[in-house]
Design a protein around this motif. Sequence first.
Motif, PDB file in Angstrom:
ATOM      1  N   PHE A   1      -9.887  70.726 -18.491  1.00  0.00           N
ATOM      2  CA  PHE A   1      -9.387  72.015 -18.960  1.00  0.00           C
ATOM      3  C   PHE A   1      -8.306  72.567 -18.034  1.00  0.00           C
ATOM      4  O   PHE A   1      -7.363  73.190 -18.495  1.00  0.00           O
ATOM      5  CB  PHE A   1     -10.543  73.016 -19.075  1.00  0.00           C
ATOM      6  CG  PHE A   1     -11.240  72.973 -20.404  1.00  0.00           C
ATOM      7  CD1 PHE A   1     -11.526  71.774 -21.037  1.00  0.00           C
ATOM      8  CD2 PHE A   1     -11.622  74.141 -21.044  1.00  0.00           C
ATOM      9  CE1 PHE A   1     -12.166  71.728 -22.261  1.00  0.00           C
ATOM     10  CE2 PHE A   1     -12.265  74.123 -22.277  1.00  0.00           C
ATOM     11  CZ  PHE A   1     -12.538  72.915 -22.892  1.00  0.00           C
ATOM     12  N   PHE A   2      -8.473  72.377 -16.732  1.00  0.00           N
ATOM     13  CA  PHE A   2      -7.447  72.795 -15.778  1.00  0.00           C
ATOM     14  C   PHE A   2      -7.796  72.245 -14.402  1.00  0.00           C
ATOM     15  O   PHE A   2      -8.852  71.634 -14.208  1.00  0.00           O
ATOM     16  CB  PHE A   2      -7.292  74.325 -15.718  1.00  0.00           C
ATOM     17  CG  PHE A   2      -8.562  75.081 -15.438  1.00  0.00           C
ATOM     18  CD1 PHE A   2      -8.966  75.365 -14.138  1.00  0.00           C
ATOM     19  CD2 PHE A   2      -9.358  75.543 -16.483  1.00  0.00           C
ATOM     20  CE1 PHE A   2     -10.135  76.076 -13.881  1.00  0.00           C
ATOM     21  CE2 PHE A   2     -10.525  76.249 -16.238  1.00  0.00           C
ATOM     22  CZ  PHE A   2     -10.913  76.517 -14.934  1.00  0.00           C
ATOM     23  N   GLU A   3      -6.884  72.455 -13.467  1.00  0.00           N
ATOM     24  CA  GLU A   3      -7.103  72.098 -12.068  1.00  0.00           C
ATOM     25  C   GLU A   3      -7.119  73.377 -11.238  1.00  0.00           C
ATOM     26  O   GLU A   3      -6.566  74.396 -11.656  1.00  0.00           O
ATOM     27  CB  GLU A   3      -5.998  71.161 -11.565  1.00  0.00           C
ATOM     28  CG  GLU A   3      -5.895  69.859 -12.349  1.00  0.00           C
ATOM     29  CD  GLU A   3      -4.772  68.963 -11.871  1.00  0.00           C
ATOM     30  OE1 GLU A   3      -4.122  69.317 -10.861  1.00  0.00           O
ATOM     31  OE2 GLU A   3      -4.541  67.907 -12.495  1.00  0.00           O
ATOM     32  N   VAL A   4      -7.750  73.304 -10.092  1.00  0.00           N
ATOM     33  CA  VAL A   4      -7.730  74.439  -9.164  1.00  0.00           C
ATOM     34  C   VAL A   4      -7.170  73.941  -7.842  1.00  0.00           C
ATOM     35  O   VAL A   4      -7.653  72.963  -7.269  1.00  0.00           O
ATOM     36  CB  VAL A   4      -9.136  75.032  -8.933  1.00  0.00           C
ATOM     37  CG1 VAL A   4      -9.066  76.179  -7.914  1.00  0.00           C
ATOM     38  CG2 VAL A   4      -9.737  75.527 -10.245  1.00  0.00           C
TER      39      VAL A   4
ATOM     40  N   LEU B   1      -1.069  83.288  -3.527  1.00  0.00           N
ATOM     41  CA  LEU B   1      -1.866  83.693  -4.694  1.00  0.00           C
ATOM     42  C   LEU B   1      -3.343  83.354  -4.558  1.00  0.00           C
ATOM     43  O   LEU B   1      -4.152  83.789  -5.377  1.00  0.00           O
ATOM     44  CB  LEU B   1      -1.300  83.028  -5.955  1.00  0.00           C
ATOM     45  CG  LEU B   1       0.164  83.329  -6.276  1.00  0.00           C
ATOM     46  CD1 LEU B   1       0.617  82.522  -7.487  1.00  0.00           C
ATOM     47  CD2 LEU B   1       0.352  84.822  -6.527  1.00  0.00           C
ATOM     48  N   GLY B   2      -3.700  82.585  -3.543  1.00  0.00           N
ATOM     49  CA  GLY B   2      -5.089  82.144  -3.415  1.00  0.00           C
ATOM     50  C   GLY B   2      -5.362  80.958  -4.331  1.00  0.00           C
ATOM     51  O   GLY B   2      -4.440  80.278  -4.796  1.00  0.00           O
ATOM     52  N   ASN B   3      -6.620  80.712  -4.617  1.00  0.00           N
ATOM     53  CA  ASN B   3      -6.973  79.607  -5.501  1.00  0.00           C
ATOM     54  C   ASN B   3      -6.505  79.916  -6.911  1.00  0.00           C
ATOM     55  O   ASN B   3      -6.824  80.958  -7.465  1.00  0.00           O
ATOM     56  CB  ASN B   3      -8.484  79.386  -5.497  1.00  0.00           C
ATOM     57  CG  ASN B   3      -9.008  79.028  -4.119  1.00  0.00           C
ATOM     58  OD1 ASN B   3      -8.317  78.354  -3.355  1.00  0.00           O
ATOM     59  ND2 ASN B   3     -10.208  79.473  -3.789  1.00  0.00           N
ATOM     60  N   ARG B   4      -5.743  78.991  -7.503  1.00  0.00           N
ATOM     61  CA  ARG B   4      -5.187  79.281  -8.814  1.00  0.00           C
ATOM     62  C   ARG B   4      -5.303  78.076  -9.737  1.00  0.00           C
ATOM     63  O   ARG B   4      -5.229  76.929  -9.291  1.00  0.00           O
ATOM     64  CB  ARG B   4      -3.725  79.706  -8.698  1.00  0.00           C
ATOM     65  CG  ARG B   4      -2.809  78.628  -8.159  1.00  0.00           C
ATOM     66  CD  ARG B   4      -1.433  79.170  -7.903  1.00  0.00           C
ATOM     67  NE  ARG B   4      -0.498  78.117  -7.472  1.00  0.00           N
ATOM     68  CZ  ARG B   4       0.284  77.449  -8.310  1.00  0.00           C
ATOM     69  NH1 ARG B   4       0.263  77.720  -9.603  1.00  0.00           N
ATOM     70  NH2 ARG B   4       1.107  76.522  -7.861  1.00  0.00           N
ATOM     71  N   PRO B   5      -5.485  78.326 -11.025  1.00  0.00           N
ATOM     72  CA  PRO B   5      -5.558  77.217 -11.981  1.00  0.00           C
ATOM     73  C   PRO B   5      -4.162  76.678 -12.296  1.00  0.00           C
ATOM     74  O   PRO B   5      -3.203  77.431 -12.418  1.00  0.00           O
ATOM     75  CB  PRO B   5      -6.192  77.860 -13.218  1.00  0.00           C
ATOM     76  CG  PRO B   5      -5.798  79.300 -13.127  1.00  0.00           C
ATOM     77  CD  PRO B   5      -5.719  79.626 -11.663  1.00  0.00           C
ATOM     78  N   THR B   6      -4.063  75.352 -12.414  1.00  0.00           N
ATOM     79  CA  THR B   6      -2.814  74.715 -12.814  1.00  0.00           C
ATOM     80  C   THR B   6      -3.128  73.653 -13.866  1.00  0.00           C
ATOM     81  O   THR B   6      -4.292  73.360 -14.136  1.00  0.00           O
ATOM     82  CB  THR B   6      -2.107  74.051 -11.617  1.00  0.00           C
ATOM     83  OG1 THR B   6      -2.961  73.029 -11.086  1.00  0.00           O
ATOM     84  CG2 THR B   6      -1.808  75.062 -10.533  1.00  0.00           C
ATOM     85  N   ALA B   7      -2.090  73.043 -14.421  1.00  0.00           N
ATOM     86  CA  ALA B   7      -2.240  71.984 -15.434  1.00  0.00           C
ATOM     87  C   ALA B   7      -3.233  72.414 -16.512  1.00  0.00           C
ATOM     88  O   ALA B   7      -4.166  71.695 -16.844  1.00  0.00           O
ATOM     89  CB  ALA B   7      -2.693  70.682 -14.772  1.00  0.00           C
ATOM     90  N   LYS B   8      -2.998  73.599 -17.056  1.00  0.00           N
ATOM     91  CA  LYS B   8      -3.947  74.185 -17.999  1.00  0.00           C
ATOM     92  C   LYS B   8      -3.886  73.503 -19.363  1.00  0.00           C
ATOM     93  O   LYS B   8      -2.833  73.111 -19.839  1.00  0.00           O
ATOM     94  CB  LYS B   8      -3.679  75.684 -18.126  1.00  0.00           C
ATOM     95  CG  LYS B   8      -4.014  76.451 -16.849  1.00  0.00           C
ATOM     96  CD  LYS B   8      -3.643  77.910 -16.935  1.00  0.00           C
ATOM     97  CE  LYS B   8      -2.165  78.124 -16.688  1.00  0.00           C
ATOM     98  NZ  LYS B   8      -1.811  79.538 -16.551  1.00  0.00           N
TER      99      LYS B   8
END
Length: 337
Positions: A57-60, A66-73
């Motif tokens: 679903f995504f990567e963290v 920004l801190g920990n953020r979701p990518t490749a959603k």
Amino acid sequence: MTRFLGFVALLLLLGCTSHRAERVERAFYFWKSDSQISRAEDSLIQAAHVGKLYVKFFEVEPDSILGNRPTAKLQLYYHNDSLKIVPTVFIRNEVFRNATKKSLDALAGNVNFLLHKYARQGRFSGDSITEYQMDCDWTKSTKDNYFYFLEALKKVSGKQISCTLRLYPYKYQKEMGVPPVDRVMLMCYSLNNPLDDKSTNSILDMRELDSYLGSEYPLPLDIALPTYSWMLVYQNDRFAKLLRAEPSDFNQTLKPLRPMWFEATQDIVVDGFYVRRGDRIKYEMVSGKQLADAVARIKKRVRLDDQITVAFFHLDQTQLKLYKSEEINHLYTLFTD
């Protein structure tokens, strides 16, 4: 002495015992964030009677600002009433370095919220999703924080939680710990750094696989095997690029040198990369025969539960051209034979 020889004979017998599962749930990983399941991929799901799909679903990943953020959603829209969807999240190990319990509680809440959100957007029924899977290459120094996060996620989500398990933490449990999850997926591939040894297949090397198998594990264990390939380009004997490509993409401009190795005979652009004449290319893939060999080794060395999931990584029509659907069917069946 007689008693000792009898004990040795028993150990040898146990070492050669074949463990088979009574029932295998057939699964694939879907690891592409920016594409839909193609007609060919859907046909394979049907032909191989796949019942479960682990969807990233995504990567963290950490961000200093920004801190920990979701990518490749995820942007997948796929509906199949007979298919179980397991939302999966890849989390970089750096996320858990120097993390506080407060930040881990927040991370668990955010991951749960986003998984539920993307499940709705992807037209997956949230009520039908019963499991989340986390994928992280944790280390000895981060295991406590990662394990705390897993417990927090289970509490906030109310779902079954599984996680991936590499072969190193599978073998060295005292050092690496046992994650507080319902199930683990033993990833029987990517055993070596692809740049460390130019003579071996880093995706699946049988000697390396044998060196890790054999440990008892205190959690229900599922199995993942590789159905992917890649090409490593070396320019002037220095690694230059990893290509998601096949020899056929080079339009007959590759000259075989030795097993796995080729030389480019003319300049060509492949996968967006400029390959020069004279570049050396290592092509790593795993054949159906090699996968069958791996299954046999796993059955001899790993105690399988009566019911397991077997997942192939990953569902990609380009790379799955290397395998016939009958071959994939056969590999699933081998676990119950």
